[in-house]
Design an enzyme around this catalytic site. Structure first.
Site, PDB file in Angstrom:
ATOM      1  N   ASP A   2       0.871  -0.925   0.012  1.00 45.45           N
ATOM      2  CA  ASP A   2      -0.133   0.155   0.085  1.00 45.45           C
ATOM      3  C   ASP A   2       0.881   1.284  -0.026  1.00 45.45           C
ATOM      4  O   ASP A   2       2.008   1.138   0.496  1.00 45.45           O
ATOM      5  CB  ASP A   2      -0.933   0.010   1.138  1.00 45.45           C
ATOM      6  CG  ASP A   2      -1.842  -1.039   1.497  1.00 45.45           C
ATOM      7  OD1 ASP A   2      -2.126  -1.598   0.486  1.00 45.45           O
ATOM      8  OD2 ASP A   2      -2.269  -1.631   2.318  1.00 45.45           O
ATOM      9  N   TYR A   3       0.176   2.350  -0.463  1.00 45.52           N
ATOM     10  CA  TYR A   3       0.915   3.695  -0.441  1.00 45.52           C
ATOM     11  C   TYR A   3       1.489   3.911   1.004  1.00 45.52           C
ATOM     12  O   TYR A   3       2.560   4.514   1.009  1.00 45.52           O
ATOM     13  CB  TYR A   3      -0.187   4.684  -0.943  1.00 45.52           C
ATOM     14  CG  TYR A   3       0.322   5.973  -0.797  1.00 45.52           C
ATOM     15  CD1 TYR A   3       0.976   6.464  -1.913  1.00 45.52           C
ATOM     16  CD2 TYR A   3       0.230   7.071   0.044  1.00 45.52           C
ATOM     17  CE1 TYR A   3       1.888   7.930  -1.882  1.00 45.52           C
ATOM     18  CE2 TYR A   3       0.409   8.374  -0.063  1.00 45.52           C
ATOM     19  CZ  TYR A   3       1.322   8.712  -1.090  1.00 45.52           C
ATOM     20  OH  TYR A   3       1.901   9.944  -1.136  1.00 45.52           O
TER      21      TYR A   3
END
Length: 248
Positions: free
Chosen positions: A114-115
Site C-alpha cells: 500500500d501507499y
C-alpha cells in the site's frame, strides 16, 4: 531430419509464458493483454494458450515487434511509505520507477505494498518467478511488523491465528506474535500466506486494532535485513534459488 524437428517442437511455448519470460508482465497480466486483443502472432490475433516460437514467429504487442529476450533481473527494494507500487501514477505521486533509474531493463513489481506501507518489495522481469510468489496455491509466507492502536489482547490474537472473516471471505490462519507494547500502542509480527488487497490492515481492523504503521520484513526465505528505505539490491543466486524452491 528428426532431431531438428524435435528441437523446433520444443522451442514453441504458450504466448503468455513467452511474454512473461520477455519481462513484459506477469503471466496473469500477459493473459489479460492477450484477451484484450493487444497481442498478435504473425499478423493474427493471439488467443490464450496459443503457442509460438519467439525465435521464428513475429510476436507483437500493440503493434510493436517483440524480439529481444532480456536477461532475468531479480531485485529487492525497501519501499518507503508514500511511494506508489507502480511504474506510473496519474496523480503524480512518487512511484517505484523513481528508484529504478540505474536498472537498464524493463521490470515490474511482484505484487504490491500500500501507499502508506513500507518494506520489502520484489521487482523482476521474470513472469514465471512472479507467478510463483503471488499465486495463492504456492502459499508463500509474507511477514510484517505492525504497529497497532491499543494494547492487543489474547482474544484478538487468537482470532488472527484462526482466520478472520472479511467481506471477501475467511482468511487463512496467520502466525502472530507480540513484540512489545507502550501505554497506548502495540507492535506485533504477522505472517500471512495469502495476498489479498490490504489484507493485514483489514484483518486487524476487523478484530478492533487499526494499523498505525506496517512494514514488510520478509517474503519466504528472503529477509530485508539492513536494506535502508529507498535502497535496491540484486538478489544473489542463492537467494533466488531458495525462493524458487519454496514455490516450485
Amino acid at each position: 531430419m528428426y532431431p531438428i524437428a524435435y528441437s523446433l517442437f520444443f522451442m514453441e511455448q504458450r504466448i503468455q509464458k513467452i511474454l512473461a519470460q520477455m519481462g513484459i508482465a506477469s503471466r496473469r497480466k500477459a493473459e489479460e493483454l492477450i484477451i484484450d486483443g493487444r497481442v498478435t502472432v504473425n499478423g493474427k490475433r493471439a488467443i490464450v494458450g496459443m503457442k509460438a516460437d519467439p525465435e521464428r514467429d513475429h510476436i507483437k504487442l500493440d503493434g510493436k515487434l517483440l524480439t529481444r529476450v532480456e536477461p532475468k533481473i531479480y531485485l529487492m527494494f525497501n519501499k518507503p511509505a508514500g511511494v506508489v507500487t507502480s511504474l506510473s501514477d496519474p496523480e503524480g505521486r512518487p512511484t517505484i520507477k523513481d528508484f529504478l533509474k540505474g536498472v537498464k531493463y524493463r521490470v515490474f513489481p511482484v505484487g504490491r505494498l500500500d501507499y502508506d506501507s513500507e518494506g520489502l518489495l520484489l521487482i523482476t522481469n521474470d513472469g514465471d518467478f512472479a507467478y510463483s510468489i503471488l499465486h495463492p496455491s504456492k502459499k508463500m509466507p509474507k511477514t510484517y511488523v505492525v504497529k497497532v492502536k491499543g494494547i492487543i489482547g489474547d482474544d484478538a490474537i487468537m482470532k488472527l491465528r484462526r482466520g478472520v472473516k472479511l467481506k471477501d471471505g475467511m482468511t487463512a490462519p496467520a502466525k502472530v506474535r507480540r513484540i512489545r507494547a507502550s501505554e497506548s500502542n502495540s507492535w506485533i509480527e504477522v505472517t500471512i500466506y495469502e495476498g489479498r488487497k490490504r489484507q493485514v490492515r483489514r484483518m486487524l481492523e476487523e478484530v478492533g486494532y487499526p494499523v498505525i504503521k506496517l512494514r514488510r520484513i520478509a517474503i519466504g526465505s528472503l529477509k530485508m535485513g539492513d536494506l535502508k528505505p529507498g535502497e535496491i539490491k540484486h538478489l544473489t543466486n542463492e537467494e533466488i534459488k531458495k525462493l524458487k524452491e519454496l514455490a516450485p
